[in-house]
Write a protein that holds these residues in place. Structure first.
Motif, short mmCIF file in Angstrom:
data_model
loop_
_atom_site.label_atom_id
_atom_site.label_comp_id
_atom_site.label_asym_id
_atom_site.label_seq_id
_atom_site.Cartn_x
_atom_site.Cartn_y
_atom_site.Cartn_z
N VAL A 72 61.58 44.82 61.57
CA VAL A 72 62.70 45.54 62.16
C VAL A 72 62.97 44.97 63.54
O VAL A 72 62.11 45.04 64.42
CB VAL A 72 62.41 47.06 62.25
CG1 VAL A 72 63.59 47.78 62.89
CG2 VAL A 72 62.08 47.63 60.88
N HIS A 73 64.14 44.39 63.71
CA HIS A 73 64.57 43.85 65.00
C HIS A 73 65.58 44.83 65.59
O HIS A 73 66.47 45.31 64.89
CB HIS A 73 65.25 42.49 64.82
CG HIS A 73 64.40 41.48 64.12
ND1 HIS A 73 63.54 40.65 64.80
CD2 HIS A 73 64.29 41.17 62.82
CE1 HIS A 73 62.94 39.86 63.94
NE2 HIS A 73 63.38 40.15 62.73
N SER A 74 65.46 45.10 66.90
CA SER A 74 66.40 46.03 67.53
C SER A 74 66.58 45.69 69.01
O SER A 74 65.89 44.81 69.54
CB SER A 74 65.91 47.48 67.38
OG SER A 74 64.66 47.65 67.99
N GLU A 75 67.49 46.40 69.64
CA GLU A 75 67.84 46.22 71.05
C GLU A 75 68.33 44.81 71.36
O GLU A 75 67.70 44.04 72.09
CB GLU A 75 66.65 46.58 71.96
CG GLU A 75 66.22 48.02 71.85
CD GLU A 75 65.06 48.36 72.78
OE1 GLU A 75 64.88 47.67 73.81
OE2 GLU A 75 64.35 49.32 72.46
N PRO A 76 69.49 44.43 70.80
CA PRO A 76 70.03 43.10 71.10
C PRO A 76 70.39 42.99 72.58
O PRO A 76 70.94 43.92 73.17
CB PRO A 76 71.28 43.02 70.22
CG PRO A 76 71.66 44.43 69.94
CD PRO A 76 70.39 45.23 69.95
N ASP A 77 70.03 41.86 73.17
CA ASP A 77 70.30 41.63 74.59
C ASP A 77 70.34 40.13 74.83
O ASP A 77 69.38 39.42 74.53
CB ASP A 77 69.20 42.28 75.44
CG ASP A 77 69.44 42.12 76.93
OD1 ASP A 77 70.60 42.31 77.36
OD2 ASP A 77 68.48 41.79 77.64
#
Length: 197
Positions: A156-161
């Motif tokens: 699970v990949h999250s918080e794009p920045d």
């Protein structure tokens, strides 16, 4: 499988306009994507791939009936919408893609999903290039269901920045997998053990 010499030939950059023309005229049996300026041919899914997608679709419908999980929806991804991807799934509010063309903006998509294939390009395509393209497009969550013999995991990949996801969490098949906001679903992945190789 040993890579051939052709696997090491540098790819010419392809413009978005040229890609869209090529994609429009390709046979229906071929799915094309434009990732990092390179033409990619998406592999034909096997039976387990489709079964895993349906498992995820049922879980999303059960927990968030106001959302739709669209299979193979064309998205404009990467910085400045220069990429074209067809994720295995794009989770968005119901009717979000109504009236859109073949390639919809990524804005409003809550999560993209890829279920890996067993071809030699999976590592660079699903684990790196598409992940970075989805992050650059600002898609809040990227779920990778990784069927590699050594993995059998959900990432699970999250918080794009700034073109990257700041958070990455891996879970084994069978674990409860929390998908963060704005998805807010916890997946029961016990069934995935049936599809491990």
């Amino acid at each position: 499988m040993t890579p051939s010499t052709a696997d090491h030939v540098p790819h010419a950059q392809l413009s978005v306009e040229d890609f869209e023309q090529l994609a429009r005229t390709s046979p229906e049996t071929v799915t094309l994507e434009l990732i990092n300026g390179k033409l990619e041919v998406k592999p034909v899914p096997d039976g387990d791939h489709g079964t895993i997608f349906m498992w995820l679709l049922r879980q999303c419908m059960q927990h968030r009936p106001e959302l739709d999980l669209h299979p193979d929806q064309g998205l404009m991804v990467e910085a400045y919408r220069q990429g074209r991807a067809r994720p295995d799934g794009a989770l968005a509010p119901r009717r979000h893609f109504a009236g859109q063309g073949e390639w919809a903006p990524a804005k409003g998509v809550l999560m993209t999903v890829e279920v890996t294939s067993y071809d030699h390009d999976t590592d660079s395509r699903d684990r790196t290039e598409k992940r970075d393209g989805y992050a650059a497009a600002g898609i809040p969550v990227y779920l990778l269901i990784d069927r590699d013999h050594d993995h059998d995991t959900l990432v699970v990949h999250s918080e794009p920045d700034k073109g990257r996801y700041r958070q990455q969490h891996s879970y084994d098949y069978g674990d409860a997998v929390p998908l963060p906001s704005p998805v807010d679903i916890t997946l029961d992945t016990e069934e995935l053990k049936n599809y491990a190789r």
